[in-house]
Structure formats: C-alpha cells, structure tokens
Design an enzyme around this catalytic site. Structure first.
Site, PDB file in Angstrom:
ATOM      1  N   PHE A 129     -13.895   2.062   3.599  1.00  0.00           N
ATOM      2  CA  PHE A 129     -14.902   1.681   2.605  1.00  0.00           C
ATOM      3  C   PHE A 129     -14.323   0.760   1.518  1.00  0.00           C
ATOM      4  O   PHE A 129     -14.691  -0.425   1.431  1.00  0.00           O
ATOM      5  CB  PHE A 129     -15.499   2.966   2.007  1.00  0.00           C
ATOM      6  CG  PHE A 129     -16.272   2.777   0.736  1.00  0.00           C
ATOM      7  CD1 PHE A 129     -17.202   1.753   0.597  1.00  0.00           C
ATOM      8  CD2 PHE A 129     -16.072   3.656  -0.334  1.00  0.00           C
ATOM      9  CE1 PHE A 129     -17.916   1.589  -0.591  1.00  0.00           C
ATOM     10  CE2 PHE A 129     -16.781   3.511  -1.514  1.00  0.00           C
ATOM     11  CZ  PHE A 129     -17.692   2.461  -1.645  1.00  0.00           C
ATOM     12  N   ILE A 130     -13.402   1.255   0.716  1.00  0.00           N
ATOM     13  CA  ILE A 130     -12.861   0.420  -0.374  1.00  0.00           C
ATOM     14  C   ILE A 130     -11.911  -0.632   0.198  1.00  0.00           C
ATOM     15  O   ILE A 130     -11.971  -1.810  -0.165  1.00  0.00           O
ATOM     16  CB  ILE A 130     -12.147   1.288  -1.435  1.00  0.00           C
ATOM     17  CG1 ILE A 130     -13.120   2.290  -2.056  1.00  0.00           C
ATOM     18  CG2 ILE A 130     -11.525   0.393  -2.522  1.00  0.00           C
ATOM     19  CD1 ILE A 130     -12.487   3.296  -3.018  1.00  0.00           C
ATOM     20  N   TYR A 154      -7.047  18.150  -2.816  1.00  0.00           N
ATOM     21  CA  TYR A 154      -7.191  16.689  -2.880  1.00  0.00           C
ATOM     22  C   TYR A 154      -6.696  16.164  -4.233  1.00  0.00           C
ATOM     23  O   TYR A 154      -5.925  15.209  -4.306  1.00  0.00           O
ATOM     24  CB  TYR A 154      -8.664  16.322  -2.661  1.00  0.00           C
ATOM     25  CG  TYR A 154      -8.979  14.858  -2.856  1.00  0.00           C
ATOM     26  CD1 TYR A 154      -8.754  13.937  -1.838  1.00  0.00           C
ATOM     27  CD2 TYR A 154      -9.519  14.395  -4.059  1.00  0.00           C
ATOM     28  CE1 TYR A 154      -9.042  12.588  -2.019  1.00  0.00           C
ATOM     29  CE2 TYR A 154      -9.806  13.061  -4.251  1.00  0.00           C
ATOM     30  CZ  TYR A 154      -9.571  12.156  -3.225  1.00  0.00           C
ATOM     31  OH  TYR A 154      -9.851  10.827  -3.412  1.00  0.00           O
ATOM     32  N   ASP A 196      -1.456   5.235  12.484  1.00  0.00           N
ATOM     33  CA  ASP A 196      -1.636   6.266  11.459  1.00  0.00           C
ATOM     34  C   ASP A 196      -0.638   6.024  10.335  1.00  0.00           C
ATOM     35  O   ASP A 196       0.543   5.782  10.597  1.00  0.00           O
ATOM     36  CB  ASP A 196      -1.389   7.631  12.111  1.00  0.00           C
ATOM     37  CG  ASP A 196      -1.850   8.776  11.241  1.00  0.00           C
ATOM     38  OD1 ASP A 196      -1.464   8.833  10.056  1.00  0.00           O
ATOM     39  OD2 ASP A 196      -2.595   9.631  11.756  1.00  0.00           O
ATOM     40  N   ASP A 206      -4.634   0.784   9.897  1.00  0.00           N
ATOM     41  CA  ASP A 206      -5.770   1.712   9.892  1.00  0.00           C
ATOM     42  C   ASP A 206      -5.823   2.417  11.243  1.00  0.00           C
ATOM     43  O   ASP A 206      -5.519   1.800  12.270  1.00  0.00           O
ATOM     44  CB  ASP A 206      -7.085   0.948   9.650  1.00  0.00           C
ATOM     45  CG  ASP A 206      -8.165   1.817   9.032  1.00  0.00           C
ATOM     46  OD1 ASP A 206      -8.594   1.524   7.903  1.00  0.00           O
ATOM     47  OD2 ASP A 206      -8.579   2.798   9.693  1.00  0.00           O
ATOM     48  N   LYS A 240      -3.513  13.718  -4.934  1.00  0.00           N
ATOM     49  CA  LYS A 240      -3.670  12.417  -5.597  1.00  0.00           C
ATOM     50  C   LYS A 240      -2.807  12.363  -6.854  1.00  0.00           C
ATOM     51  O   LYS A 240      -2.208  11.336  -7.164  1.00  0.00           O
ATOM     52  CB  LYS A 240      -5.145  12.172  -5.944  1.00  0.00           C
ATOM     53  CG  LYS A 240      -5.986  11.787  -4.738  1.00  0.00           C
ATOM     54  CD  LYS A 240      -5.649  10.366  -4.295  1.00  0.00           C
ATOM     55  CE  LYS A 240      -6.323   9.978  -3.000  1.00  0.00           C
ATOM     56  NZ  LYS A 240      -6.014   8.608  -2.570  1.00  0.00           N
TER      57      LYS A 240
END
Ligand code: UD2
Length: 326
Positions: A19-20, A145, A58, A38, A149
């Site tokens: 997406f980004i 998560y 990966d 990707d 991060k």
C-alpha cells in the site's frame, strides 16, 4: 519537482509493492534507479512501474535482502505485518517481520553505508499521555505490533549514534488512500467497502474514539523529505494534527458515497486506543513537512475512484492527474 527531492540515486524499497511502498516507488521511479523487495503476500505487481527492478523475496531472508540492497544509497523500509490483531494472535511471527527483519535491514545498510528511512507507527505511544502527542511523550505500546515498531524505531536511532548510519524513523498515524485493502486494512477502506455495498457500517464501540487520518500522498512526501534531511537519528510524527471520530468518519463516508447504509455498533475492540492525534511541529520544523490533504477531500477523492471504478486511480496520484507527491 521539489528542489530537495532525491534524484539520480539507487534506492531499495522493502514492501515496495504494498500500500504505502508502491505509492512511494511511483514517486521515486521517474528520477532514480528503484528496486523493490517484496514477497507479494499483500503487494501487487500491477502497482509497480515497468522500470523498477523487482526482487521477489522475503525481507527476513538475508540473501534476498543482500541481493536487493547491493550498492544502494537509500533504503525505505516498509515491509511489515501491519495488523495489530495478527500481532496479538501470533507475536513471534510478527516480531520476525517487524523487528528482526528491521535489524537485518539496518545491518545491510551498514554494509552499503546507505541511509535508512524506517516506517514506524503511532502505535509506539499506546494510550497517548497528551493530545496531540509529541515525539517526546512516553512510549507504552498496547500491542506486540507497537512494541516491535518501537524497537525498530529505537534501533534506527541507536544505529545513527553507534555507527554513524544515517537513519530516520517516521511514526505514521492512521494512513489511508488508494490500494489499501484486505482483511487487515484500516477502518476507512472497511467503511468504504461497506458503504459501496449498502451494507451496515460497523462502528466498534460508541464511535467517539478518534484518530489522525493521514493521506498516503502526504506520507510519500514525508518519506521524500526524510531521504534528504540533515536531521538524522530522529523520529518524526507523520499525521495531519487533526483528529476525526470514527462516528464522524462513518457519516462522512456515507454522505460522500450517497450510500443507504445504516450505522451499527459492535463491541469495542479490546485494547483499542481511545484517542490518537499527532503533534507534527517537529516534522514541520526539521523536515519542512506539513500534511496537505484533509480528511474530507481525501475521502472525496477515494470515493471518486470508486465511482470511476478504477482500482488504483486517484486525482491525488502523481502520474494520473492534477495532484502530486511534492
Ligand atoms: C493502528 C495504528 C496505526 C497503524 C495501524 C496498523 C494507533 C493509534 N494507530 O491503527 O498507526 O500502525 O494500527 O494496523 O496506534 N474500527 C471500527 N470499525 C471497523 C474497523 C475499525 O469502528 O470496521 C475502529 C477501531 O475500533 C478503531 C479505529 O476504527 O477504534 C481505527 O482502527 P484501525 O484498525 O483502522 O486502526 P488502528 O487505530 O488500530
């Protein structure tokens, strides 16, 4: 094109078909040699311009990473398992991609003496102690998560201090825009799908919780700034500074789509953060970044996409209309 914009460089975007990442690749590709690493679990080749080099692999695989990163000047690290829920269900699995692979990326960057821009998250703050939340606020994540991060964000800072590696961490608030889809995507894409199908819009809890929704085109601009800034070894909030409640969001989407959907309430999500909003003054001061797309126009442009039935097209995309990523 911004005079500060990165050009004539060799660049790796991990997660570059996602997406980004794919929006960033699209902005970089005309002026740089771009590689994408990707594994295409959520990414799509259709999002990529023809002239980028694709390494299908990966990010946890050191061999694939080494191949993709050889000779690069900058790495934008966007490969991640972005679902908070998935991280709660399987913390070790998400740790491998969100943290261990980030460390691999930083180590590979040391080999290449490449700058690294790390995709961090508002999730590092947990329940923010003040609103809007500045980068100096305490960081107490409420999910694996968020912990992952935060650790990647801290490693980036540490690598600058310990090894002199140029790093920047961008703490994204709630990013939305074209190409965001799938079972683990954000609330805006879920509500849009529901509204388009005239199905009930599912608000979790009372809907009075709020988020700082930032359009992906602004996130791309922040990345371009991060690629050239002198203010490295730092983390920056990337949001709009404006908060929208989930209930207002549901109404905005219903109006913009002309949908007959009802709004229904479900159980609140366990551990959900009540309010989240960015203090973006550091990004303004040090990166020269300010968001340009407000929630209403961002939603209208997304709805325009739906109406024209174009899966990836938007007036805000650089190659397809009036907007730009500058
Ligand atoms: C978190 C992070 C965000 C990003 C994202 C990755 C914060 C503040 N935000 O987003 O930066 O890293 O994770 O996944 O930590 N909701 C509904 N109905 C639905 C779906 C969602 O009401 O059908 C609500 C949900 O309960 C929440 C809000 O919408 O209150 C936003 O949910 P989300 O999953 O889009 O994003 P969030 O804030 O968990």
């Amino acid at each position: 094109m911004d005079s500060n914009a990165i050009r004539d460089s060799t660049i790796l975007v991990t997660g570059g078909a996602g997406f980004i990442g794919s929006h960033l690749v699209e902005a970089l590709a005309p002026h740089n040699e771009v590689r994408v690493l990707d594994d295409f679990t959520t990414g799509d080749r259709a999002y990529l311009p023809d002239d980028v080099t694709v390494v299908d692999g990966d990010v946890r695989d050191p061999i694939a990473l080494q191949k993709a990163a050889r000779g690069v000047d900058v790495i934008f690290h966007h490969a991640a398992l972005v679902s908070v829920t998935q991280s709660v269900d399987d913390p070790r699995r998400s740790n491998q991609t969100n943290l261990e692979a980030s460390l691999l990326v930083l180590e590979q960057a040391r080999q290449e003496d490449a700058r690294v821009v790390v995709a961090s998250s508002a999730a590092v703050y947990g329940h923010p102690e003040t609103l809007p939340v500045p980068e100096t606020a305490s960081t107490t994540p409420t999910s694996p998560y968020g912990v992952q991060k935060l650790a990647a964000d801290q490693y980036a800072r540490l690598y600058e201090g310990l090894y002199g590696l140029e790093t920047v961490a961008l703490r994204y608030f709630n990013v939305y825009g074209p190409r965001q889809r799938g079972p683990y995507s954000g609330v805006i894409s879920t509500f849009l799908e529901q509204a388009r199908a005239d199905e009930p819009i599912t608000v979790e809890g009372d809907g009075r919780q709020s988020r700082d929704f930032v359009h992906v085109s602004d996130v791309v601009r922040a990345n371009l700034r991060a690629a050239t800034t002198d203010a490295v070894g730092e983390a920056y909030n990337i949001g709009t500074g404006q908060r929208t409640t989930i209930l207002d969001l549901a109404e905005t989407i219903r109006t913009a789509t002309g949908s007959d959907s009802t709004i229904v309430h479900r159980e609140p999500r366990s551990g959900d953060i009540r309010h989240s909003g960015a203090d973006t003054s550091k990004a303004t001061r040090q990166l020269g970044f300010d968001a340009t797309v407000g929630i209403e126009s961002g939603i209208r442009s997304l709805v325009g996409d739906d109406r024209s039935n174009a899966a990836t097209d938007t007036a805000l995309e650089p190659n397809r209309g009036g907007g730009s990523y500058r």
